[in-house]
Design an enzyme around this catalytic site. Structure first.
Site, PDB file in Angstrom:
ATOM      1  N   HIS A 206       0.821  -1.211   0.000  1.00 50.48           N
ATOM      2  CA  HIS A 206       0.000   0.000   0.000  1.00 50.48           C
ATOM      3  C   HIS A 206       0.853   1.258   0.000  1.00 50.48           C
ATOM      4  O   HIS A 206       0.383   2.329  -0.397  1.00 50.48           O
ATOM      5  CB  HIS A 206      -1.024  -0.013   1.148  1.00 50.48           C
TER       6      HIS A 206
ATOM      7  N   ASP B  24       1.179  -7.740   2.277  1.00 51.53           N
ATOM      8  CA  ASP B  24       1.288  -6.299   2.025  1.00 51.53           C
ATOM      9  C   ASP B  24       2.752  -5.875   1.891  1.00 51.53           C
ATOM     10  O   ASP B  24       3.328  -5.270   2.787  1.00 51.53           O
ATOM     11  CB  ASP B  24       0.597  -5.539   3.157  1.00 51.53           C
TER      12      ASP B  24
ATOM     13  N   SER C  25       3.886   2.183   8.523  1.00 53.54           N
ATOM     14  CA  SER C  25       3.659   1.264   7.412  1.00 53.54           C
ATOM     15  C   SER C  25       4.963   1.035   6.667  1.00 53.54           C
ATOM     16  O   SER C  25       5.632   1.979   6.256  1.00 53.54           O
ATOM     17  CB  SER C  25       2.622   1.842   6.445  1.00 53.54           C
TER      18      SER C  25
END
Length: 712
Positions: free
Chosen positions: A83, A218, A647
């Site tokens: 992402h 991810d 992230s």
């Protein structure tokens, strides 16, 4: 209530009760090495951050100004979340060559894809510079205080000798009670190396976002390139892979509950030290308003994206961005309630007042200010979210700022070129017809939820959603801002240079544009009725919060304080651990590939699974990537205190080996930005075994594995 709160603290696991009662995002030059070693760390604090010699910090970068990434090979190979690289993967995608759907894997370095504008930042050094920055500020009040601080920062930065590719950033900590200087080294040639299809990299999509158990791969891979001297350089075909000072060994050892782990990265923003009144307003007013606006926008976009492939590709990255915090805020509200955050704050404030009566005066003032600000803060939340999520109004806002800059003489050639580039990028992923419907529905919500004192005259007519859809579509069709009507013989959405060829005519036309008139009516009312009051009260709140923070630190001698996250490099540590978020509900710390197959829905937007991955699973072709269960581990949770910006952060074991890639938090604990609670707060990571399994077995890209140092 007090007994319940105290009991919940005493019932924490003994090894965690003190160390993680309040969480922690620690400045890497100020680590509590003893506490980390007591929890299981085997390396030293100097191994993590050392400005004099190679250390783990030399393998950790801020990716493109937002996420974190880490170097995992001596050839500058970079790992971050799918992402985080989503915008770059999307930029290389077309309907004919859909990398989002199909994935991308370079076969060698020559086929890696450049990404203009993408940067990675290394932190070379960190120094506390409080004395230099606050010099001469005694007895100053706003706005003179801010001016003096800003001047001192510039004086300090100008006094430092740095390389041309370096910069210095000075950041306030503890609400301005301390200041730290960061020496930053920026690389500008970053190329896409690999990304799994979104059926792996985004598996579970919005349904599983912020949710555990999680089965999302991810991750995406990039490479840093440098000039022939291994220094930062603009993109060039002559650049070579960057040789890092340090890169992370990748571990494929099994994980066990209570294993020590730490996360190293750039957490974005937390507000752990707010008074109870502020948390109450967030929980009951501000977050619900934001959720309501995004709920409408997302549902409208989703309806179109599910039936139109071109729209899905165009809006994929934006939709994910909007949905991310929408769901986070929902979990945050529930978590604040479940963890009794307000009651805990009230109890803590009582303990501070008992030790230091001056704290009561500060809290009384903060309570009054927050209550006075409440109606303006609520309008700010609705207005800001409507303008942000109604892209047609976002565009009108951009043009409003452009006109103001031109009329003030601030729009030189360089600024104009930058503005036009921004517009081109915006229009590329903008559907005027779709957003007319989004805008219509959001205006209906705004008209219904906003008290008359904050609405333009006659704005009540927008309460009817069905009528809005028709009227806003008509406005959109007759607007040059939407690109559906022309100016200077061209559409702004298709030929910006021609549309800007006669600036005077463009500005005159903009000022009469129906979208522009609608937006300015909204903005002028907001700027008159809400913004001055909201801003003025916030300035007073900020000044008192600085005082309250200083009082907390001076009064509570037993508590170890860390500064709130502000996108600077931090270390958080904890243990691999499952959770029991609700009565009779227990979560294991580890998920496996079997869980992917359990969730598999053929052809589904969120839960489809590539045939090759199914075949690998059915054949049990797991290679060295299976664990003691005989399956491939996919994700795991731990008690590390993380937030947005983390992230892509490396999750490291006791020896500093990469064991996972941070990408999310457990929904029941998203309130950790405001109130970390070790009972519920869990960060979610992709297991390195799954990452390497996908690269090796699924993508047939063993050449990338061969670059890495694998710890077995």
């Amino acid at each position: 209530m007090t007994k319940k709160i105290l009991l919940s603290v005493f019932l924490l696991p003994a090894a965690m009760a003190f160390a993680q009662q309040y969480g922690g995002m620690w400045i890497p030059t100020e680590l509590n090495e003893k506490e980390m070693k007591d929890l299981g760390m085997k390396i030293s604090a100097k191994d993590i951050f050392n400005p004099q010699k190679a250390s783990i910090k030399d393998a950790v970068v801020q990716f493109n100004g937002g996420c974190t990434a880490e170097i995992i090979s001596p050839k500058g190979l970079l790992l971050t979340n799918h992402h985080c690289g989503y915008g770059q993967i999307q930029a290389h995608s077309t309907v004919e060559n859909d990398l989002l759907t199909n994935g991308f894997w370079a076969k060698n370095m020559s086929t890696e894809l450049p990404n203009p504008g993408v940067t990675v930042d290394f932190i070379v050094d960190i120094k506390e510079v409080t004395n230099q920055i606050v010099e001469g500020t005694d007895n100053l009040t706003e706005p003179e205080l801010s001016k003096k601080i800003a001047n001192n920062i510039e004086v300090y930065k100008n006094s430092q000798k740095i390389e041309p590719y370096q910069s210095i950033s000075v950041k306030p900590m503890y609400y301005g009670n301390k200041y730290y200087a960061y020496t930053i080294e920026t690389f500008k040639d970053v190329r896409l190396v690999g990304a799994p299809p979104q059926s792996i990299g985004k598996f579970g999509s919005d349904t599983d976002n912020w949710v555990w158990p999680r089965h999302t791969g991810d991750f995406s891979m990039f490479r840093i390139y440098a000039d022939k001297n291994n220094k930062p350089a603009e993109y060039s075909k002559d650049n070579v892979p960057y040789v890092p000072k340090h890169y992370l060994p990748v571990s494929i050892k099994d994980k066990n509950e209570n294993d020590f782990t730490f996360v190293f990265g750039f957490p974005g923003r937390t507000t752990e030290y707010l008074p109870a009144i502020a948390v109450e307003k967030i929980m009951n007013e501000i977050d619900p308003a934001r959720i309501a606006v995004r709920d409408v926008a997302l549902k409208t976009l989703d309806e179109k994206m599910r039936v139109d492939n071109a729209t899905r590709i165009k809006y994929a990255s934006k939709y994910a961005s909007v949905a991310n915090y929408w769901k986070k805020w929902i979990g945050e509200v529930e978590g604040l309630k479940k963890s009794n955050a307000v009651e805990k704050k009230v109890m803590y404030e009582g303990s501070l007042v008992a030790k230091n009566p001056e704290v009561k005066t500060t809290l009384d003032q903060l309570n009054k200010l927050y209550n006075d600000q409440a109606p303006y803060a609520l309008n700010n939340a609705y207005y800001s979210e409507v303008i942000r999520n109604a892209e047609t109004l976002t565009l009108a806002n951009l043009y409003s700022n452009y006109i103001a800059a031109v009329e003030a003489g601030r729009m030189d050639e360089k600024s104009l070129a930058s503005f036009k580039n921004r517009l081109s990028s915006f229009y590329k992923d903008y559907s005027a017809e779709l957003d007319a419907k989004v805008t219509a529905k959001l205006l209906a919500l705004y008209a219904s939820k906003t008290t008359p004192q904050f609405l333009p005259a006659g704005f009540e007519k927008y309460k009817n959603e069905a009528q809005n859809i028709q009227s806003i579509e008509e406005i959109s069709k007759n607007s040059i801002i939407t690109g559906r009507s022309e100016v200077n013989g061209a559409s702004l959405a298709q030929d910006i240079d021609k549309a800007f060829s006669n600036q005077d005519k463009l500005i005159k036309t903009l000022k009469k544009d129906p979208v522009y008139l609608l937006f300015t009516n909204l903005k002028e009312t907001y700027m008159k009725a809400a913004d001055p009051q909201y801003t003025s009260l916030q300035a007073k709140i900020d000044a008192l919060q600085k005082k309250f923070m200083a009082q907390q630190m001076a009064t509570d001698k037993d508590r170890k304080f860390f500064p709130d996250a502000n996108s600077t490099l931090r270390v958080t540590y904890g243990k691999v651990k499952g959770s029991t978020p609700r009565d009779a509900v227990s979560y294991n710390y580890q998920t496996h590939l079997a869980g992917v197959m359990e969730k598999y829905v053929p052809g589904d937007y969120e839960f489809d699974v590539p045939k090759k991955l199914i075949d690998l699973y059915n054949r049990k072709d797991f290679g060295v990537y299976k664990d003691k269960t005989g399956d491939v581990p996919v994700g795991f949770t731990a008690t590390n205190h993380t937030t947005g910006g983390n992230s892509g952060s490396p999750a490291l074991d006791a020896y500093g080996n990469l064991v996972g890639l941070n990408f999310d938090r457990q929904w029941e604990g998203t309130m950790s930005d405001i109130n970390y609670d070790p009972r519920f707060s869990r960060n979610i990571m992709v297991d390195t075994k799954y990452i390497l399994f996908i690269i090796d077995k699924y993508a047939d890209s063993k050449w990338l594995i061969d670059e890495m140092k694998i710890v077995k």
